[in-house]
Design an enzyme around this catalytic site. Sequence first.
Site, PDB file in Angstrom:
ATOM      1  N   LEU A  25       8.482   7.555  -5.722  1.00  0.00           N
ATOM      2  CA  LEU A  25       8.927   6.503  -4.812  1.00  0.00           C
ATOM      3  C   LEU A  25       7.983   5.306  -4.813  1.00  0.00           C
ATOM      4  O   LEU A  25       8.430   4.155  -4.815  1.00  0.00           O
ATOM      5  CB  LEU A  25       9.031   7.066  -3.392  1.00  0.00           C
ATOM      6  CG  LEU A  25      10.275   7.905  -3.088  1.00  0.00           C
ATOM      7  CD1 LEU A  25      10.066   8.721  -1.816  1.00  0.00           C
ATOM      8  CD2 LEU A  25      11.504   7.018  -2.949  1.00  0.00           C
ATOM      9  N   ASP A  44      -3.208   4.136  -6.386  1.00  0.00           N
ATOM     10  CA  ASP A  44      -2.975   5.549  -6.650  1.00  0.00           C
ATOM     11  C   ASP A  44      -4.290   6.184  -7.054  1.00  0.00           C
ATOM     12  O   ASP A  44      -4.966   5.700  -7.967  1.00  0.00           O
ATOM     13  CB  ASP A  44      -1.932   5.761  -7.747  1.00  0.00           C
ATOM     14  CG  ASP A  44      -1.281   7.139  -7.650  1.00  0.00           C
ATOM     15  OD1 ASP A  44      -0.106   7.221  -7.257  1.00  0.00           O
ATOM     16  OD2 ASP A  44      -1.972   8.131  -7.961  1.00  0.00           O
ATOM     17  N   ASP A  79      -9.512   6.370  -2.745  1.00  0.00           N
ATOM     18  CA  ASP A  79      -8.871   7.255  -1.784  1.00  0.00           C
ATOM     19  C   ASP A  79      -8.658   6.508  -0.472  1.00  0.00           C
ATOM     20  O   ASP A  79      -9.613   6.207   0.243  1.00  0.00           O
ATOM     21  CB  ASP A  79      -9.759   8.477  -1.569  1.00  0.00           C
ATOM     22  CG  ASP A  79      -9.177   9.487  -0.610  1.00  0.00           C
ATOM     23  OD1 ASP A  79      -8.082   9.248  -0.054  1.00  0.00           O
ATOM     24  OD2 ASP A  79      -9.824  10.545  -0.412  1.00  0.00           O
ATOM     25  N   ILE A  80      -7.396   6.231  -0.112  1.00  0.00           N
ATOM     26  CA  ILE A  80      -7.115   5.434   1.081  1.00  0.00           C
ATOM     27  C   ILE A  80      -7.178   6.266   2.359  1.00  0.00           C
ATOM     28  O   ILE A  80      -6.995   5.715   3.451  1.00  0.00           O
ATOM     29  CB  ILE A  80      -5.766   4.688   0.952  1.00  0.00           C
ATOM     30  CG1 ILE A  80      -4.636   5.606   0.443  1.00  0.00           C
ATOM     31  CG2 ILE A  80      -5.938   3.507   0.016  1.00  0.00           C
ATOM     32  CD1 ILE A  80      -4.065   6.526   1.446  1.00  0.00           C
ATOM     33  N   ASN A 106       2.677   5.200   1.267  1.00  0.00           N
ATOM     34  CA  ASN A 106       3.553   6.176   0.624  1.00  0.00           C
ATOM     35  C   ASN A 106       2.794   7.384   0.067  1.00  0.00           C
ATOM     36  O   ASN A 106       3.404   8.384  -0.286  1.00  0.00           O
ATOM     37  CB  ASN A 106       4.322   5.460  -0.500  1.00  0.00           C
ATOM     38  CG  ASN A 106       5.139   6.397  -1.349  1.00  0.00           C
ATOM     39  OD1 ASN A 106       6.202   6.853  -0.949  1.00  0.00           O
ATOM     40  ND2 ASN A 106       4.643   6.698  -2.543  1.00  0.00           N
ATOM     41  N   TYR A 177       3.134  19.581   6.414  1.00  0.00           N
ATOM     42  CA  TYR A 177       3.812  18.364   5.974  1.00  0.00           C
ATOM     43  C   TYR A 177       4.718  17.822   7.079  1.00  0.00           C
ATOM     44  O   TYR A 177       4.732  16.615   7.354  1.00  0.00           O
ATOM     45  CB  TYR A 177       4.605  18.688   4.715  1.00  0.00           C
ATOM     46  CG  TYR A 177       5.413  17.560   4.137  1.00  0.00           C
ATOM     47  CD1 TYR A 177       4.789  16.505   3.467  1.00  0.00           C
ATOM     48  CD2 TYR A 177       6.799  17.548   4.227  1.00  0.00           C
ATOM     49  CE1 TYR A 177       5.535  15.476   2.910  1.00  0.00           C
ATOM     50  CE2 TYR A 177       7.557  16.536   3.679  1.00  0.00           C
ATOM     51  CZ  TYR A 177       6.922  15.497   3.022  1.00  0.00           C
ATOM     52  OH  TYR A 177       7.669  14.475   2.476  1.00  0.00           O
ATOM     53  N   LYS A 181       4.373  14.187   8.909  1.00  0.00           N
ATOM     54  CA  LYS A 181       5.445  13.195   8.832  1.00  0.00           C
ATOM     55  C   LYS A 181       5.994  12.839  10.210  1.00  0.00           C
ATOM     56  O   LYS A 181       6.427  11.704  10.439  1.00  0.00           O
ATOM     57  CB  LYS A 181       6.557  13.714   7.918  1.00  0.00           C
ATOM     58  CG  LYS A 181       6.166  13.751   6.441  1.00  0.00           C
ATOM     59  CD  LYS A 181       5.740  12.389   5.934  1.00  0.00           C
ATOM     60  CE  LYS A 181       5.605  12.344   4.417  1.00  0.00           C
ATOM     61  NZ  LYS A 181       5.116  11.028   3.925  1.00  0.00           N
ATOM     62  N   THR A 211      11.159  13.280  -6.531  1.00  0.00           N
ATOM     63  CA  THR A 211       9.744  12.988  -6.774  1.00  0.00           C
ATOM     64  C   THR A 211       9.071  14.268  -7.240  1.00  0.00           C
ATOM     65  O   THR A 211       9.687  15.334  -7.273  1.00  0.00           O
ATOM     66  CB  THR A 211       9.053  12.490  -5.485  1.00  0.00           C
ATOM     67  OG1 THR A 211       8.982  13.574  -4.544  1.00  0.00           O
ATOM     68  CG2 THR A 211       9.817  11.325  -4.852  1.00  0.00           C
TER      69      THR A 211
END
Length: 307
Positions: A25, A44, A79-80, A106, A177, A181, A211
């Site tokens: 995505l 990324d 690494d964000i 994302n 997860y 989310k 994905t």
Amino acid sequence: MSVPARTNGICSGRVVVVTGAGRGLGRAHALAFAAEGARVVVNDLGVALDGAPDAERPADAVVAEIRAAGGDAVAHHADIATGAGAAGLVRTALETYGRLDTLVSNAGFLRDRMLVNLGEDDWDAVIRVHLKGHFLPLKHAAAYWRAEAKAGRTPVARVVHTSSGAGLLGSVGQGNYSAAKAGIIGLTLVAAAELARYGVQVNAVAPAARTRMTERTFAAAMTAPAAGFDAMAPENVSPLVVWLGSAGSAGVTGRVFEAEGGRITVMEGWRRGPTADRGARRTPAEAGEAARRLLAQAEPPGRVYGA
């Protein structure tokens, strides 16, 4: 195949950051923004499906793809989900292009386990990359936009977060997860309210697409057809994300959208349903009786994925 960049696209002149943009995505979003004239920071870290280190640098390949189509992009590999990485992400946009207009978060990975088998490390890792990985870039981007607004240069800023059907309804085997989310939706609502005064709109999408994460978890549903419309192609989600990231989405904030194939749905979240107020404390038995009566009037809950 990359779409040639348009000089008159709906994002012409805008600078867009997309995290987790090396594949799936994120890659589709980065290419779609570039095709609409945006200059793109492609973030990324380059990790495996479970977040383990990987020698690949997919951000570089996406940047090359954008440039080959006539667009403008730069890679960011940090690494964000760390303060330094998130600050560097925003700094890369400012130092390269002089501004930041849109943030699309994302990045993520999976470590699926049933709850009784889910270890603390797997919980922490998934919460970190998804939820903290949304919070920190938002924090640093918002600080920039607030400073701009206070200097009299109120931005036309946009944030698009990535939630999931798992965050809306739950998903068996994905407690970590699903929790992350769902948390992203809460963060979206708070950010939309707090940042409106600075010219920032914040929305979230809950995409269904093919994905690395969904190919294994929902293999049968994600298989590409031999012919005809590929409903699970990630490129189907990107048009909505690009529009939300453009100036054209003025007035749209604090919203959550599902996007799958050719379908877009506005999600209507938690709203008060049937209510009973007696104006005094109940006994546990009386509370149970009231709850039963209210449940009989209420809409049934959505079905948890995999249940």
